[in-house]
Design an enzyme around this catalytic site. Structure first.
Site, PDB file in Angstrom:
ATOM      1  N   THR A  45       0.863  -1.227   0.169  1.00  0.00           N
ATOM      2  CA  THR A  45      -0.031  -0.055   0.070  1.00  0.00           C
ATOM      3  C   THR A  45       0.833   1.445  -0.196  1.00  0.00           C
ATOM      4  O   THR A  45       0.630   2.154  -0.839  1.00  0.00           O
ATOM      5  CB  THR A  45      -0.861   0.044   1.184  1.00  0.00           C
ATOM      6  OG1 THR A  45      -1.773  -0.977   1.246  1.00  0.00           O
ATOM      7  CG2 THR A  45      -1.752   1.143   1.029  1.00  0.00           C
ATOM      8  N   TYR A 108     -12.605  -4.766  -2.516  1.00  0.00           N
ATOM      9  CA  TYR A 108     -13.821  -4.637  -3.472  1.00  0.00           C
ATOM     10  C   TYR A 108     -14.782  -5.827  -3.582  1.00  0.00           C
ATOM     11  O   TYR A 108     -16.060  -5.342  -3.670  1.00  0.00           O
ATOM     12  CB  TYR A 108     -13.338  -3.875  -5.079  1.00  0.00           C
ATOM     13  CG  TYR A 108     -14.559  -3.399  -5.611  1.00  0.00           C
ATOM     14  CD1 TYR A 108     -15.112  -2.325  -5.557  1.00  0.00           C
ATOM     15  CD2 TYR A 108     -15.227  -4.154  -6.763  1.00  0.00           C
ATOM     16  CE1 TYR A 108     -16.304  -1.660  -6.077  1.00  0.00           C
ATOM     17  CE2 TYR A 108     -16.282  -3.563  -7.626  1.00  0.00           C
ATOM     18  CZ  TYR A 108     -16.690  -2.315  -7.329  1.00  0.00           C
ATOM     19  OH  TYR A 108     -17.738  -1.826  -7.743  1.00  0.00           O
ATOM     20  N   TYR A 134      -2.368  -9.991   5.224  1.00  0.00           N
ATOM     21  CA  TYR A 134      -2.340  -8.747   5.276  1.00  0.00           C
ATOM     22  C   TYR A 134      -3.855  -8.393   5.565  1.00  0.00           C
ATOM     23  O   TYR A 134      -4.555  -8.166   4.548  1.00  0.00           O
ATOM     24  CB  TYR A 134      -1.664  -7.849   4.121  1.00  0.00           C
ATOM     25  CG  TYR A 134      -1.661  -6.423   4.358  1.00  0.00           C
ATOM     26  CD1 TYR A 134      -2.075  -5.818   5.252  1.00  0.00           C
ATOM     27  CD2 TYR A 134      -1.536  -5.531   3.049  1.00  0.00           C
ATOM     28  CE1 TYR A 134      -2.106  -4.256   5.478  1.00  0.00           C
ATOM     29  CE2 TYR A 134      -1.620  -4.364   3.172  1.00  0.00           C
ATOM     30  CZ  TYR A 134      -1.909  -3.438   4.444  1.00  0.00           C
ATOM     31  OH  TYR A 134      -1.760  -2.168   4.403  1.00  0.00           O
ATOM     32  N   ARG A 139      -9.198  -0.441   4.165  1.00  0.00           N
ATOM     33  CA  ARG A 139      -9.199  -0.619   2.638  1.00  0.00           C
ATOM     34  C   ARG A 139      -9.884  -1.563   1.897  1.00  0.00           C
ATOM     35  O   ARG A 139     -10.259  -1.401   0.736  1.00  0.00           O
ATOM     36  CB  ARG A 139      -7.942  -0.538   2.251  1.00  0.00           C
ATOM     37  CG  ARG A 139      -6.915   0.703   2.610  1.00  0.00           C
ATOM     38  CD  ARG A 139      -5.327   0.743   2.259  1.00  0.00           C
ATOM     39  NE  ARG A 139      -4.773   1.984   2.648  1.00  0.00           N
ATOM     40  CZ  ARG A 139      -4.627   2.843   2.018  1.00  0.00           C
ATOM     41  NH1 ARG A 139      -5.105   3.007   0.442  1.00  0.00           N
ATOM     42  NH2 ARG A 139      -3.893   4.124   2.285  1.00  0.00           N
ATOM     43  N   LYS A 162      -0.172  -9.549   8.987  1.00  0.00           N
ATOM     44  CA  LYS A 162       0.059  -8.025   9.304  1.00  0.00           C
ATOM     45  C   LYS A 162      -1.376  -7.402   9.612  1.00  0.00           C
ATOM     46  O   LYS A 162      -2.058  -7.553   8.631  1.00  0.00           O
ATOM     47  CB  LYS A 162       0.417  -7.259   8.277  1.00  0.00           C
ATOM     48  CG  LYS A 162       0.672  -5.665   8.098  1.00  0.00           C
ATOM     49  CD  LYS A 162       1.069  -5.006   7.036  1.00  0.00           C
ATOM     50  CE  LYS A 162       0.835  -3.592   7.038  1.00  0.00           C
ATOM     51  NZ  LYS A 162       1.459  -2.924   5.895  1.00  0.00           N
ATOM     52  N   ILE A 204       4.656  -3.890  10.873  1.00  0.00           N
ATOM     53  CA  ILE A 204       5.169  -3.490   9.584  1.00  0.00           C
ATOM     54  C   ILE A 204       4.846  -2.039   9.388  1.00  0.00           C
ATOM     55  O   ILE A 204       3.742  -1.510   9.496  1.00  0.00           O
ATOM     56  CB  ILE A 204       4.238  -4.322   8.409  1.00  0.00           C
ATOM     57  CG1 ILE A 204       4.448  -5.793   8.772  1.00  0.00           C
ATOM     58  CG2 ILE A 204       4.788  -4.118   7.077  1.00  0.00           C
ATOM     59  CD1 ILE A 204       5.837  -6.268   8.461  1.00  0.00           C
TER      60      ILE A 204
END
Length: 297
Positions: A45, A108, A134, A139, A162, A204
Site C-alpha cells: 500500500t 472491492y 495482510y 481499505r 500483518k 510492518i
C-alpha cells in the site's frame, strides 16, 4: 519468515515525470537498512501498488532484491482481488528471488470468510515462499477474522499476519489460537508497543522510514524489561505516528522523506501531495527534531 521486529513498507520513489526513480530507490533502501529496518516490503500500500503496472512492479522488485543483496529479507506484495492474478504475481516474485510474499485481503469483491480462506490457500499452495497475510478492513471493505487467520495458520507456509484492523482483541485471539511459530505484526505504528505487550512480534511500519532507530530502541527497551522507558519513547513518537497517517498513506511520509533529504518525489493520482495549508506536518517534524537531536545532527 524472518521479518525481525521492524519491516518497512517501502514507498516507491518517483521522478519529476512520475516514473520510478531507481537511483533514489537505491539510496532509500540503503538508508532504511542503516536506520533500523529488519525486512523490506516492496509493492505494498505504501508503495502505491494500485498505480503501478505489472511491469513496474516486477522491475522495482528485481531492483530492490539486487540492491538489498541478501542483507535483509525482501517481501513482495503480490496480493490483489484476483486470485489467479495473485498466483501469477507470486510465482513471478519467487522467480525473481523474493524471500516471501505479502497477500492483502481481497478488496472491492467483499468475499466471505470461506472465500478468503480458499483465496489465500490457493495462493499459498502455488509457491514455496513464506506468506504474510495482510488484514486491512479500512481499505478492503471486509475483515479477515481471527478464526480464519487461525485456520490459515495451519497451512505450512502461511507464517504471519500483518494486522491493520486496529482491533487488539482480535490480535490477542490470533496470538492465543496459533502456534508459537506464527507471528502477528501490527500494521499501525501506534499499536507497536501495545501489540508487543500481548505477545505480538513487531510492526510492518511506515514511520520507520524516518524513525526506525528510535522504534528499535523502544522495542529493545521493552524486550529488556525497561518498560517505563519504552513507554516514554512510545509517547514521544506518537505525534509523529499520528501525522504519518493524518492523510492518505503515503502522502505524509513522502513529504517527511523529502524534508530530511531523500527526494522520493510526489505521489501518483488519484492521491495528491501536501499543500501549503498542511504546515502542521512541518511543526510535527520540528518538534520531533528537538526531542531527538542526535538523529538530526
Amino acid at each position: 519468515m524472518k521479518l525481525g521486529s521492524i519491516g518497512t513498507a517501502m514507498v516507491t520513489p518517483f521522478n519529476e515525470e512520475g516514473e520510478i526513480d531507481y537511483e533514489v530507490t537505491r539510496l532509500l533502501i540503503n538508508h532504511l537498512i542503516e536506520n533500523g529496518t529488519n525486512s523490506l516490503i516492496v509493492n505494498g500500500t505504501t508503495g502505491e501498488s494500485p498505480t503501478l503496472s505489472e511491469e513496474e512492479k516486477e522491475k522495482l522488485l528485481a531492483h530492490a532484491i539486487s540492491i538489498v543483496d541478501k542483507r535483509i529479507p525482501v517481501i513482495a506484495g503480490t496480493g490483489s482481488n484476483d486470485t489467479r492474478g495473485s498466483i501469477r504475481a507470486t510465482k513471478r516474485a519467487e522467480q525473481l528471488g523474493a524471500d516471501g510474499v505479502m497477500l492483502v485481503v481481497p478488496y472491492y469483491n467483499k468475499p466471505d470468510q470461506n472465500g478468503m480462506y480458499v483465496h489465500f490457500k490457493s495462493i499459498a499452495e502455488s509457491t514455496s515462499l513464506p506468506v504474510l497475510l495482510y488484514n486491512i478492513p479500512g481499505r478492503s471493505g471486509v475483515n479477515l477474522s481471527a478464526e480464519t487467520v487461525i485456520r490459515l495458520s495451519k497451512i505450512t507456509n502461511i507464517e504471519a499476519v500483518k494486522e491493520a484492523s486496529g482491533d487488539l482483541e482480535q490480535m490477542a485471539a490470533i496470538i492465543e489460537g496459533t502456534d508459537d511459530t506464527f507471528s502477528v505484526y501490527s500494521g499501525d505504528d501506534a499499536l507497536t508497543l501495545p501489540l508487543m505487550a500481548i505477545g505480538g512480534s513487531g510492526v510492518i511500519s511506515v514511520s520507520s522510514h524516518i524513525v526506525g532507530l528510535e522504534m528499535q530502541r523502544m522495542i529493545h527497551d521493552f524486550h529488556n524489561g525497561n518498560i517505563a522507558n519504552a513507554a516514554l519513547l512510545h509517547q514521544s513518537l506518537m505525534p509523529l505516528f499520528q501525522s504519518v497517517f493524518s492523510k492518505p498513506n503515503p502522502v505524509p511520509i513522502k513529504y517527511f522523506l523529502k524534508k530530511v533529504g531523500l527526494p522520493v518525489g510526489d505521489v501518483r493520482l488519484p492521491l495528491i501531495g501536501i499543500s501549503e495549508e498542511d504546515s502542521y506536518l512541518d511543526l510535527t517534524l520540528q518538534t520531533f527534531k528537538q526531542q531527538f537531536d542526535s538523529k538530526w545532527e
